[in-house]
Design a protein around this motif. Structure first.
Motif, PDB file in Angstrom:
ATOM      1  N   GLY A 297      66.067  46.861  22.183  1.00 17.90           N
ATOM      2  CA  GLY A 297      65.550  46.534  23.386  1.00 17.90           C
ATOM      3  C   GLY A 297      66.486  46.307  24.457  1.00 17.90           C
ATOM      4  N   GLY A 298      67.780  46.290  24.218  1.00 15.52           N
ATOM      5  CA  GLY A 298      69.057  46.393  25.002  1.00 15.52           C
ATOM      6  C   GLY A 298      69.679  45.001  25.414  1.00 15.52           C
ATOM      7  N   TRP A 299      70.872  44.893  25.864  1.00 19.34           N
ATOM      8  CA  TRP A 299      71.390  43.691  25.969  1.00 19.34           C
ATOM      9  C   TRP A 299      71.152  42.948  27.383  1.00 19.34           C
ATOM     10  CZ3 TRP A 299      74.801  43.675  30.175  1.00 19.34           C
ATOM     11  CH2 TRP A 299      75.624  44.687  30.415  1.00 19.34           C
ATOM     12  N   GLY A 300      71.137  41.787  27.442  1.00 21.38           N
ATOM     13  CA  GLY A 300      71.069  41.170  29.006  1.00 21.38           C
ATOM     14  C   GLY A 300      69.609  40.756  29.235  1.00 21.38           C
ATOM     15  N   LYS A 301      69.231  39.971  30.039  1.00 23.64           N
ATOM     16  CA  LYS A 301      67.863  39.402  30.162  1.00 23.64           C
ATOM     17  C   LYS A 301      66.821  40.833  30.851  1.00 23.64           C
ATOM     18  CE  LYS A 301      68.385  35.910  33.045  1.00 23.64           C
ATOM     19  NZ  LYS A 301      69.892  35.745  33.175  1.00 23.64           N
ATOM     20  N   ILE A 302      67.567  41.508  31.699  1.00 23.43           N
ATOM     21  CA  ILE A 302      66.776  42.544  32.448  1.00 23.43           C
ATOM     22  C   ILE A 302      66.251  43.613  31.332  1.00 23.43           C
ATOM     23  CG2 ILE A 302      66.896  44.420  34.106  1.00 23.43           C
ATOM     24  CD1 ILE A 302      68.994  43.160  35.781  1.00 23.43           C
ATOM     25  N   SER A 303      67.074  44.068  30.522  1.00 20.34           N
ATOM     26  CA  SER A 303      66.588  45.210  29.474  1.00 20.34           C
ATOM     27  C   SER A 303      65.712  44.089  28.595  1.00 20.34           C
ATOM     28  CB  SER A 303      67.691  45.617  28.970  1.00 20.34           C
ATOM     29  OG  SER A 303      68.521  46.143  29.586  1.00 20.34           O
TER      30      SER A 303
END
Length: 241
Positions: A63-69
């Motif tokens: 999914g990717g790191w951080g809230k945006i991703s």
């Protein structure tokens, strides 16, 4: 059951691929990274016997790191794959004196702690993105030892000066970068969500154990992700029929 396993950080995804390397076939891409299918039986270790089998292949997504991703990938997965359940496996930082490294946490509430609202009510802004996870569909006693916790999320690593306020205001005991975003999106879509995160490091007055030590973080992440993968079939079997 149509189950998606969502892995957030790059180090966590690398650890998953390494742990499953001998069982992976085709790996696909989507707008936020890689994904692949895996039969649940391939996750099992010595505790294989006498469990209800998951009939459908699991889908693993980076999914990717951080809230945006995290938010964007969760919404894409819901829109395009219509999962009955999303499982987020990952790592987090634990608060000194409240958790030990290696502990596995079952998240039942999330908060976002890097919101700064100066124009209106800051508490209302924080409440808007807070989520309470409905885990009533998960049979007790749980198949593995966990602590049910409040997870605090922000797009930054936890700092020692954050801890007292997070404990006092939210009752949080750990922090990460993604759980709150995933929980908020899943809640808006009425999609069941299970978040299991292992404590990779403890943060306290002296800072974080793995800060500035990426090799140590990677090693601990590999251990945690391997443990969570091995336990995953038991958690799926704990879903009430």
């Amino acid at each position: 059951m149509n189950c998606v396993v969502l892995i957030s950080a790059d180090a966590e995804w690398d650890a998953v691929k390494r742990a499953l390397a001998g069982n992976l076939d085709a790996t696909h891409t989507y707008p936020f990274g890689e994904w692949f299918r895996l039969q649940p039986a391939l996750l099992r270790g010595s505790s294989e016997a006498a469990h209800r089998e998951q009939s459908e292949a699991l889908k693993f997504f980076h999914g990717g790191w951080g809230k945006i991703s995290a938010a964007a990938s969760a919404q894409f997965i819901i829109d395009h794959f219509s999962p009955d359940l999303i499982v987020n496996l990952g790592t987090c930082g634990g608060f000194e004196g409240r958790l030990q490294a290696g502990a596995v946490l079952l998240v039942d509430r999330t908060v976002v702690y890097d919101l700064i609202e100066e124009m209106t009510d800051p508490d209302a802004a924080k409440a808007h993105y807070a989520s309470a996870l409905d885990l009533s569909w998960l049979a007790e006693p749980y198949p593995h030892r966990v602590s049910r916790v409040v997870m605090a999320s922000a797009d930054r690593d936890l700092q020692a000066q954050d801890i007292a306020g997070l404990v006092e205001q939210y009752g949080a005991v750990a922090a990460d970068w993604e759980s709150a975003a995933i929980a908020w999106v899943a809640g808006r879509n009425r999609t069941r969500l299970l978040i299991l995160r292992g404590v990779s490091d403890i943060v306290g007055g002296a800072g974080g154990e793995v800060y500035g030590k990426p090799q140590l973080f990677s090693a601990r992440t590999r251990t945690i992700m391997t443990t969570l993968l091995q336990q995953l079939p038991d958690w799926l079997n704990a879903i009430k029929v």
